[in-house]
Design an enzyme around this catalytic site. Structure first.
Site, PDB file in Angstrom:
ATOM      1  N   ASP A   1       1.603   5.145   1.407  1.00 52.17           N
ATOM      2  CA  ASP A   1       1.336   6.183   2.393  1.00 52.17           C
ATOM      3  C   ASP A   1       2.010   7.452   1.924  1.00 52.17           C
ATOM      4  O   ASP A   1       3.112   7.419   1.387  1.00 52.17           O
ATOM      5  CB  ASP A   1       1.929   5.794   3.749  1.00 52.17           C
ATOM      6  CG  ASP A   1       1.332   4.504   4.268  1.00 52.17           C
ATOM      7  OD1 ASP A   1       0.141   4.508   4.579  1.00 52.17           O
ATOM      8  OD2 ASP A   1       2.053   3.487   4.303  1.00 52.17           O
TER       9      ASP A   1
ATOM     10  N   ASP B   1       9.018   3.875  13.285  1.00 49.70           N
ATOM     11  CA  ASP B   1       9.586   2.796  14.091  1.00 49.70           C
ATOM     12  C   ASP B   1      11.015   2.407  13.689  1.00 49.70           C
ATOM     13  O   ASP B   1      11.931   2.469  14.500  1.00 49.70           O
ATOM     14  CB  ASP B   1       8.652   1.574  14.129  1.00 49.70           C
ATOM     15  CG  ASP B   1       8.060   1.208  12.774  1.00 49.70           C
ATOM     16  OD1 ASP B   1       8.476   1.806  11.759  1.00 49.70           O
ATOM     17  OD2 ASP B   1       7.197   0.318  12.730  1.00 49.70           O
TER      18      ASP B   1
ATOM     19  N   ASP C   1       0.859  -1.190   0.000  1.00 47.24           N
ATOM     20  CA  ASP C   1       0.000   0.000   0.000  1.00 47.24           C
ATOM     21  C   ASP C   1       0.891   1.234   0.000  1.00 47.24           C
ATOM     22  O   ASP C   1       2.097   1.128   0.201  1.00 47.24           O
ATOM     23  CB  ASP C   1      -0.932   0.005   1.221  1.00 47.24           C
ATOM     24  CG  ASP C   1      -0.193  -0.298   2.500  1.00 47.24           C
ATOM     25  OD1 ASP C   1       0.960   0.150   2.645  1.00 47.24           O
ATOM     26  OD2 ASP C   1      -0.758  -0.980   3.371  1.00 47.24           O
TER      27      ASP C   1
HETATM   28  P1  ATP Z   1       3.372  -2.792   5.103  1.00 49.66           P
HETATM   29  O1  ATP Z   1       2.460  -1.762   4.520  1.00 49.66           O
HETATM   30  O2  ATP Z   1       4.208  -3.504   4.134  1.00 49.66           O
HETATM   31  O3  ATP Z   1       2.654  -3.686   6.024  1.00 49.66           O
HETATM   32  P2  ATP Z   1       4.482  -0.534   6.464  1.00 49.66           P
HETATM   33  O4  ATP Z   1       5.780  -0.310   7.160  1.00 49.66           O
HETATM   34  O5  ATP Z   1       4.167   0.351   5.314  1.00 49.66           O
HETATM   35  O6  ATP Z   1       4.443  -2.043   6.047  1.00 49.66           O
HETATM   36  P3  ATP Z   1       2.109   0.556   7.568  1.00 49.66           P
HETATM   37  O7  ATP Z   1       1.258   0.022   8.671  1.00 49.66           O
HETATM   38  O8  ATP Z   1       1.550   0.751   6.229  1.00 49.66           O
HETATM   39  O9  ATP Z   1       3.344  -0.438   7.503  1.00 49.66           O
HETATM   40  O10 ATP Z   1       2.741   1.886   8.119  1.00 49.66           O
HETATM   41  C1  ATP Z   1       3.280   2.906   7.292  1.00 49.66           C
HETATM   42  C2  ATP Z   1       4.437   3.598   7.987  1.00 49.66           C
HETATM   43  O11 ATP Z   1       3.998   4.185   9.207  1.00 49.66           O
HETATM   44  C3  ATP Z   1       5.576   2.666   8.398  1.00 49.66           C
HETATM   45  O12 ATP Z   1       6.477   2.445   7.364  1.00 49.66           O
HETATM   46  C4  ATP Z   1       6.210   3.442   9.533  1.00 49.66           C
HETATM   47  O13 ATP Z   1       7.004   4.490   9.051  1.00 49.66           O
HETATM   48  C5  ATP Z   1       4.994   4.054  10.211  1.00 49.66           C
HETATM   49  N1  ATP Z   1       4.488   3.173  11.278  1.00 49.66           N
HETATM   50  C6  ATP Z   1       3.560   2.210  11.168  1.00 49.66           C
HETATM   51  N2  ATP Z   1       3.320   1.619  12.341  1.00 49.66           N
HETATM   52  C7  ATP Z   1       4.124   2.222  13.230  1.00 49.66           C
HETATM   53  C8  ATP Z   1       4.337   2.068  14.624  1.00 49.66           C
HETATM   54  N3  ATP Z   1       3.683   1.156  15.318  1.00 49.66           N
HETATM   55  N4  ATP Z   1       5.253   2.891  15.214  1.00 49.66           N
HETATM   56  C9  ATP Z   1       5.905   3.820  14.498  1.00 49.66           C
HETATM   57  N5  ATP Z   1       5.750   4.002  13.191  1.00 49.66           N
HETATM   58  C10 ATP Z   1       4.871   3.230  12.554  1.00 49.66           C
HETATM   59 MG    MG Z   2       2.346   0.424   4.221  1.00 55.57          MG
END
Ligand code: ATP
Ligand code: MG
Length: 448
Positions: free
Chosen positions: A75, A149, A73
């Site tokens: 962001d 994170d 996805d």
């Molecule tokens: P994926 O989408 O592949 O599951 P992702 O890292 O993009 O992995 P998302 O949940 O889409 O996960 O989160 C987008 C971004 O928001 C992350 O890359 C990170 O920078 C931030 N993020 C998400 N969850 C957390 C958290 N629990 N603590 C701090 N930052 C977070």
């Molecule tokens: Mg993501």
């Protein structure tokens, strides 16, 4: 060569210890051309930038593209507030309470747009364990990066300039296959224990090593997961299981001692040889489907994870004299209820799980009208796939799914010939021995 260039870029970092400053990584080092970005995400950035705001593709999408994976996805991070974002896009809505973000819809895609967040301070609301409950204080991009994170998740890609802003050496860590926490790992896990699960999932998916500093505290802090709302744990668990790397994730979860907090019964299941085989087969099968672009059903997934628990309870109930059919339903309710305390499996998914389980005994009935009715069932396919997995794991004879394969393919006449009265078909009524003509009537009269 790449390392040398990276080092040169990083030495340009500012001296201020307070505000992380970004290294500006050019396209020849990170490799993301803006044509690789989902058009909908690119469009969101352009609209925001043309309105005078900053806007970057951020987080997982940048990380995945650099690592050679297809992003799940997209962001976008911006200095526009949610209301300002909302006003720029007709098809958008503000969601979330803990974090207010905007979903911008474009065609079939949804892009998540979040406003740069400030660092936590003494006003941040936490629970008694330090878990952050609410924060909607907007900040600058540097703070926003420090709030993320892992270093590999704090990368900001500008589709207009094709430059990646890297505040915490994320690109270098990614190239060196290290998953490193931004800040002090214990403190970050306390703020949000789900980060432990994210560490495991991202490491398993991207083939990264969790940096020892972030890895060591996990075992002792695992119990903090108990304070995380069951709905959030369920979301995270679902992400993990449908990542395409469920087998790797679950293996690592066990290694880190995290699995107990998630699926309390999983440990028990994995200790039974048949249960273990079944779960791994199911997960490998799911990974295969995800990686080849086939849809997966969360209901099916959880049905497989919990099946052996249902079997155990069902068997016990039958030994205690309960009838097969009601005993199965009691067992299903019991297993789902015991999960609910930890994982809030949504009602719709629970219904799917129950349906798949409840179909299983019906596959044993191969006489009369029953097989025809089962074939007509809307969930026949899911039930059948589940049956086949049970056979592959050695729980039941392969002859049963093979029979259904053949039956489904056969024409009317061949089907009729295939019907077999099932011997195991429920408690059979004992036939009275037929009275021989001429036998004495009192032979049938019970003794008093
Ligand atoms: P994926 O989408 O592949 O599951 P992702 O890292 O993009 O992995 P998302 O949940 O889409 O996960 O989160 C987008 C971004 O928001 C992350 O890359 C990170 O920078 C931030 N993020 C998400 N969850 C957390 C958290 N629990 N603590 C701090 N930052 C977070
Ligand atoms: Mg993501």
């Amino acid at each position: 060569m790449i390392r040398k260039l990276l080092r040169r870029v990083f030495t340009k970092r500012a001296a201020s210890p307070l505000k992380a400053q970004a290294a500006e990584i050019p396209v020849k080092l990170h490799g993301i051309q803006n044509t690789m970005i989902l058009p909908a995400a690119r469009k969101v950035c352009t609209v925001l930038q043309e309105a005078g705001f900053k806007a970057y593709v951020v987080g997982g999408a940048v990380r995945d593209l650099i690592a050679g994976f297809k992003p799940k996805d997209y962001d976008v991070a911006t200095n526009a507030t949610p209301d300002e974002v909302r006003n720029l896009f007709r098809r958008s809505r503000i969601i979330g309470r803990r974090f207010r973000i905007v979903h911008v819809m474009s065609g079939a895609e949804t892009i998540e747009v979040s406003t740069f967040r400030a660092l936590h301070d003494e006003d941040t609301v936490t629970d008694e364990h330090g878990r952050v409950l609410r924060d909607n204080v907007w900040g600058c991009i540097e703070d926003d990066a420090t709030r993320r994170d892992f270093t590999v998740n704090a990368l900001y890609y500008d589709p207009t300039t094709e430059i990646v802003l890297d505040f915490h050496h994320g690109v270098a860590d990614l190239k060196q296959k290290t998953l490193r926490m931004i800040g002090e790992p214990r403190a970050r896990y306390r703020e949000d224990p789900v980060r432990m699960l994210r560490a495991v999932r991202l490491a398993a998916k991207l083939g990264l090593q969790i940096d020892p500093e972030a890895r060591h505290p996990i075992r002792e802090m695992a119990e903090l997961l108990e304070n995380v709302p069951a709905a959030r744990l369920f979301d995270e668990m679902l992400k993990l299981l449908s990542s395409g790397y469920a087998v790797a994730c679950l293996k690592q979860l066990r290694e880190e001692g995290l699995h107990q907090g998630l699926l309390p019964l999983l440990d028990v299941i994995l200790k039974q040889p048949l249960g273990e085989k079944f779960v791994w087969l199911a997960l490998a099968n799911t990974d295969d489907r995800v990686l080849t672009g086939k849809p997966i059903s969360p209901g099916f997934l959880f049905a497989t994870l919990l099946w052996h628990e249902v079997l155990a309870s069902w068997e016990l109930r039958r030994k205690n004299g309960e009838l097969a059919h009601p005993a199965l339903f009691e067992a299903m309710d019991e297993v789902l209820a015991s999960q609910a305390e930890k994982l809030a499996i949504t009602r719709r998914i629970s219904a799917d799980i129950t349906e798949i389980w409840a179909l299983q005994p019906r596959f044993e009935k191969r006489a009369g009208k029953a097989p025809y009715r089962l074939l007509e069932q809307p969930r026949y396919r899911a039930g059948y796939d589940f049956l086949r997995l049970r056979a592959e794991s050695g729980e039941i004879d392969m002859a049963l799914p093979d029979w259904w394969d053949a039956f489904a393919d056969a024409d009317t006449e061949a089907r009729e010939a295939m019907l077999v009265p099932d011997k195991k078909d429920g408690p059979r009524k004992r036939r009275r021995p037929r009275r021989k003509p001429g036998a004495k009537a009192e032979a049938d009269t019970p003794a008093e």
